[in-house]
Motif scaffolding. Structure first.
Motif, PDB file in Angstrom:
ATOM      1  N   LYS A   1      48.550  38.554  42.032  1.00  0.00           N
ATOM      2  CA  LYS A   1      48.141  39.287  43.340  1.00  0.00           C
ATOM      3  C   LYS A   1      46.472  39.194  43.259  1.00  0.00           C
ATOM      4  CE  LYS A   1      48.767  41.596  47.210  1.00  0.00           C
ATOM      5  NZ  LYS A   1      49.332  40.959  48.287  1.00  0.00           N
ATOM      6  N   SER A   2      45.878  39.566  42.033  1.00  0.00           N
ATOM      7  CA  SER A   2      44.367  39.621  42.005  1.00  0.00           C
ATOM      8  C   SER A   2      43.907  38.161  42.225  1.00  0.00           C
ATOM      9  CB  SER A   2      44.066  39.886  40.705  1.00  0.00           C
ATOM     10  OG  SER A   2      44.375  41.263  40.407  1.00  0.00           O
ATOM     11  N   LEU A   3      44.704  37.025  41.842  1.00  0.00           N
ATOM     12  CA  LEU A   3      44.191  35.671  42.221  1.00  0.00           C
ATOM     13  C   LEU A   3      44.346  35.536  43.549  1.00  0.00           C
ATOM     14  CD1 LEU A   3      45.697  33.905  38.893  1.00  0.00           C
ATOM     15  CD2 LEU A   3      43.224  34.626  39.577  1.00  0.00           C
ATOM     16  N   GLU A   4      45.451  36.079  44.234  1.00  0.00           N
ATOM     17  CA  GLU A   4      45.559  35.467  45.660  1.00  0.00           C
ATOM     18  C   GLU A   4      44.551  36.204  46.235  1.00  0.00           C
ATOM     19  OE1 GLU A   4      48.629  36.828  49.250  1.00  0.00           O
ATOM     20  OE2 GLU A   4      49.360  37.296  46.885  1.00  0.00           O
ATOM     21  N   VAL A   5      44.212  37.474  46.058  1.00  0.00           N
ATOM     22  CA  VAL A   5      43.301  38.264  46.750  1.00  0.00           C
ATOM     23  C   VAL A   5      41.777  37.389  46.710  1.00  0.00           C
ATOM     24  CG1 VAL A   5      41.689  40.121  46.847  1.00  0.00           C
ATOM     25  CG2 VAL A   5      44.250  40.422  46.701  1.00  0.00           C
ATOM     26  N   TYR A   6      41.494  36.900  45.132  1.00  0.00           N
ATOM     27  CA  TYR A   6      40.310  36.217  45.107  1.00  0.00           C
ATOM     28  C   TYR A   6      40.111  34.783  45.844  1.00  0.00           C
ATOM     29  CZ  TYR A   6      36.799  33.800  42.154  1.00  0.00           C
ATOM     30  OH  TYR A   6      35.732  33.041  41.847  1.00  0.00           O
ATOM     31  N   ARG A   7      41.373  34.116  45.940  1.00  0.00           N
ATOM     32  CA  ARG A   7      41.368  32.955  46.581  1.00  0.00           C
ATOM     33  C   ARG A   7      41.154  33.213  48.195  1.00  0.00           C
ATOM     34  NH1 ARG A   7      45.521  31.312  49.517  1.00  0.00           N
ATOM     35  NH2 ARG A   7      46.986  32.624  48.644  1.00  0.00           N
ATOM     36  N   LYS A   8      41.641  34.154  48.577  1.00  0.00           N
ATOM     37  CA  LYS A   8      41.613  34.473  50.325  1.00  0.00           C
ATOM     38  C   LYS A   8      40.144  34.970  50.719  1.00  0.00           C
ATOM     39  CE  LYS A   8      46.311  35.402  51.520  1.00  0.00           C
ATOM     40  NZ  LYS A   8      47.557  36.605  51.921  1.00  0.00           N
ATOM     41  N   LEU A   9      39.554  35.735  49.793  1.00  0.00           N
ATOM     42  CA  LEU A   9      38.015  36.119  49.748  1.00  0.00           C
ATOM     43  C   LEU A   9      37.297  34.905  49.789  1.00  0.00           C
ATOM     44  CD1 LEU A   9      37.828  39.282  47.633  1.00  0.00           C
ATOM     45  CD2 LEU A   9      38.060  39.161  50.330  1.00  0.00           C
ATOM     46  N   ARG A  10      37.579  33.935  48.833  1.00  0.00           N
ATOM     47  CA  ARG A  10      36.371  32.872  48.711  1.00  0.00           C
ATOM     48  C   ARG A  10      36.802  31.880  49.992  1.00  0.00           C
ATOM     49  NH1 ARG A  10      32.747  33.750  45.227  1.00  0.00           N
ATOM     50  NH2 ARG A  10      32.145  31.744  45.478  1.00  0.00           N
ATOM     51  N   GLY A  11      38.219  31.779  50.450  1.00  0.00           N
ATOM     52  CA  GLY A  11      38.429  31.175  51.627  1.00  0.00           C
ATOM     53  C   GLY A  11      37.649  31.672  52.821  1.00  0.00           C
ATOM     54  N   GLU A  12      37.291  32.773  52.918  1.00  0.00           N
ATOM     55  CA  GLU A  12      36.782  33.476  53.949  1.00  0.00           C
ATOM     56  C   GLU A  12      35.028  33.466  53.904  1.00  0.00           C
ATOM     57  OE1 GLU A  12      37.678  34.578  56.982  1.00  0.00           O
ATOM     58  OE2 GLU A  12      39.668  33.956  56.594  1.00  0.00           O
ATOM     59  N   ASN A  13      34.745  32.823  52.751  1.00  0.00           N
ATOM     60  CA  ASN A  13      33.281  32.671  52.439  1.00  0.00           C
ATOM     61  C   ASN A  13      32.580  34.192  52.084  1.00  0.00           C
ATOM     62  OD1 ASN A  13      32.883  29.770  52.621  1.00  0.00           O
ATOM     63  ND2 ASN A  13      32.923  30.085  54.762  1.00  0.00           N
ATOM     64  N   ILE A  14      33.393  35.123  51.195  1.00  0.00           N
ATOM     65  CA  ILE A  14      33.004  36.317  51.034  1.00  0.00           C
ATOM     66  C   ILE A  14      32.745  36.320  49.543  1.00  0.00           C
ATOM     67  CG2 ILE A  14      33.783  38.653  50.594  1.00  0.00           C
ATOM     68  CD1 ILE A  14      35.168  38.427  53.031  1.00  0.00           C
ATOM     69  N   PRO A  15      31.426  36.671  49.247  1.00  0.00           N
ATOM     70  CA  PRO A  15      30.812  36.438  47.958  1.00  0.00           C
ATOM     71  C   PRO A  15      31.593  37.588  47.062  1.00  0.00           C
ATOM     72  CG  PRO A  15      29.031  36.587  49.446  1.00  0.00           C
ATOM     73  CD  PRO A  15      29.967  36.668  50.205  1.00  0.00           C
ATOM     74  N   CYS A  16      32.091  37.229  45.953  1.00  0.00           N
ATOM     75  CA  CYS A  16      33.037  37.859  45.329  1.00  0.00           C
ATOM     76  C   CYS A  16      33.202  37.746  43.792  1.00  0.00           C
ATOM     77  CB  CYS A  16      34.639  38.215  45.662  1.00  0.00           C
ATOM     78  SG  CYS A  16      35.491  36.691  45.944  1.00  0.00           S
ATOM     79  N   GLU A  17      33.480  38.407  42.794  1.00  0.00           N
ATOM     80  CA  GLU A  17      33.635  37.867  41.487  1.00  0.00           C
ATOM     81  C   GLU A  17      34.901  38.453  40.924  1.00  0.00           C
ATOM     82  OE1 GLU A  17      31.229  38.826  37.458  1.00  0.00           O
ATOM     83  OE2 GLU A  17      30.131  39.453  39.291  1.00  0.00           O
ATOM     84  N   LEU A  18      35.559  37.580  40.156  1.00  0.00           N
ATOM     85  CA  LEU A  18      36.880  37.776  39.650  1.00  0.00           C
ATOM     86  C   LEU A  18      36.655  38.451  38.106  1.00  0.00           C
ATOM     87  CD1 LEU A  18      39.864  37.593  39.793  1.00  0.00           C
ATOM     88  CD2 LEU A  18      39.648  35.447  38.669  1.00  0.00           C
ATOM     89  N   TYR A  19      37.037  39.479  37.490  1.00  0.00           N
ATOM     90  CA  TYR A  19      36.866  39.870  36.261  1.00  0.00           C
ATOM     91  C   TYR A  19      37.711  39.051  35.596  1.00  0.00           C
ATOM     92  CZ  TYR A  19      36.002  43.053  32.612  1.00  0.00           C
ATOM     93  OH  TYR A  19      35.719  43.811  31.367  1.00  0.00           O
ATOM     94  N   LEU A  20      36.967  38.720  34.427  1.00  0.00           N
ATOM     95  CA  LEU A  20      37.632  37.574  33.795  1.00  0.00           C
ATOM     96  C   LEU A  20      38.467  37.930  32.310  1.00  0.00           C
ATOM     97  CD1 LEU A  20      34.483  35.070  33.837  1.00  0.00           C
ATOM     98  CD2 LEU A  20      36.794  35.163  34.918  1.00  0.00           C
TER      99      LEU A  20
END
Length: 407
Positions: A336-355
């Motif tokens: 779910k986290s990866l899905e959210v991250y992918r959608k935010l990047r697709g909307e050009n929203i600067p975001c960071e995934l905790y690694l």
């Protein structure tokens, strides 16, 4: 493995992310102002042939210059300022550049200073210059760029101190002074505000002037009426919208560099006591040393470190300098986290995934805090929550609502 002791050379600095982001904000802000006036970027090498730089800044500059012989036995020097390299560039590429040539340059320079508060051996300079125009409009525009830059940064109470080096040339003519005498006088009077009249007189006397002559010279400069050229420049500044109360005609302003030939100016911020934050002037003879013919030029440089200090002192940096809007935590439902991250990047929203996915949520949120990331997204099964890191509040939202809020 042999341990290497981590340490810095004296007079040099590291800039960790918190400071580096502020520096970058300042650079980006001033770039936009420079470019809004039609100035274009220029970059020059850190190393120049020694002969290019030597003798252009006076004896003190030559002493502070980093000079050495490279592996090819060439005599080279580190860039001492950005004006002399500009002169070399204009002479070398004069048939390729548009004239007037308006350039800004933001690069490091090196000086073997005695390190003390506010003095470093490597520091950033920010210059803007106009080459190929001797018009008063050029002088006025350079000052206008400095003024508008400070206003864009949020400063309101500052003064533009203006003079003309002809004040000192006229002094030399009326007192039968040699060129060497004039250099001594200019450099001494340049320190007037910093060390006071008594010390200036002592410096003049130590260089061979009698008490009477030193006193007469200083009083003559103080009582000089600014030339018509400077008054006309001031009038143009008023005509283009610069507040006349900001402009101060100051006959004792000298600026110590030897290459100035006309207008000189400095900018002081009221309440900031470390000195001027910008300075410059006209230097119509310098480029001719390289080009073989006189090419007029006028420009100025910001004292980057002083600007940084003043911005800190008056709390003018933006509260939020993080480019990342949200941290996507990885807790419970990684997919779910990866899905959210992918959608935010697709909307050009600067975001960071905790690694480090095995870390507890508390540690992940502390990470967001430490990096001043304004929001965190928490996954709980298929549910999402957006947490405001400053207010310590969170609300359950679906991904579309989160995207809308972050945009």
């Amino acid at each position: 493995m042999t341990k290497v002791q981590p340490k810095l050379l004296k007079g040099f600095r590291d800039f960790l992310p918190e400071k580096a982001k502020k520096r970058q904000w300042l650079i980006d802000t001033l770039k936009k102002v420079f470019e809004s006036y039609g100035f274009e970027p220029l970059e020059t090498p850190a190393l120049e042939y020694e002969e290019v730089l030597l003798g252009k800044y006076g004896d003190e500059g030559d002493k502070l210059m980093y000079r050495f012989e490279d592996n090819g036995k060439r005599k080279v020097a580190l860039r001492y300022d950005q004006t002399v390299p500009l002169a070399r560039v204009v002479a070398q590429y004069q048939n390729e550049l548009p004239m007037p040539f308006k350039r800004y340059q933001i690069q490091n320079v090196w000086r073997a200073e005695n390190t003390q508060k506010g003095r470093f051996r490597e520091f950033l300079q920010m210059d803007a210059d106009i080459v190929g125009s001797d018009s008063l409009l050029s002088d006025a525009e350079i000052i206008s760029v400095a003024v508008k830059s400070l206003e864009k940064l949020g400063f309101r109470n500052f003064k533009i101190l203006i003079n003309d080096r002809s004040v000192f040339m006229n002094l030399a003519d009326s007192n039968s002074l040699s060129g060497k005498d004039l250099i001594i006088i200019t450099r001494a009077i340049d320190k007037l505000k910093k060390i006071g009249e008594e010390k200036v007189l002592e410096e003049l006397i130590s260089n061979g002037f009698t008490q009477e002559k030193a006193t007469n010279i200083l009083q003559s400069v103080k009582n000089t009426k600014p030339p018509a050229y400077i008054e006309n420049c001031s009038q143009i500044l008023k005509n283009i919208g610069i507040d006349e109360e900001k402009i101060v005609l100051l006959p004792t302003l000298a600026r110590g560099l030897d290459y100035y030939t006309g207008l000189i100016f400095e900018v002081e911020i009221e309440g900031y006591d470390a000195g001027s934050v910008a300075g410059g002037g006209r230097y119509d003879s310098l480029i001719g040393m390289f080009a073989g013919r006189q090419i007029p030029a006028v420009g100025f440089a910001f004292g980057f470190d002083r600007l940084m200090e003043a911005l800190e002192q008056f709390d003018l940096f933006p509260k939020e300098l993080s480019s990342v809007k949200t941290l996507v935590t990885v807790s419970g439902n990684k997919d779910k986290s990866l899905e959210v991250y992918r959608k935010l990047r697709g909307e050009n929203i600067p975001c960071e995934l905790y690694l480090n996915e095995d870390d507890k949520l508390e540690k992940q949120l502390k990470y967001a805090d430490k990096k001043n990331i304004p929001y965190s997204i928490i996954t709980d099964g298929n549910n999402l929550a957006l947490k405001d890191m400053e207010k310590r509040e969170q609300e359950n939202l679906d991904i579309e609502e989160i995207i809308k809020k972050l945009k």
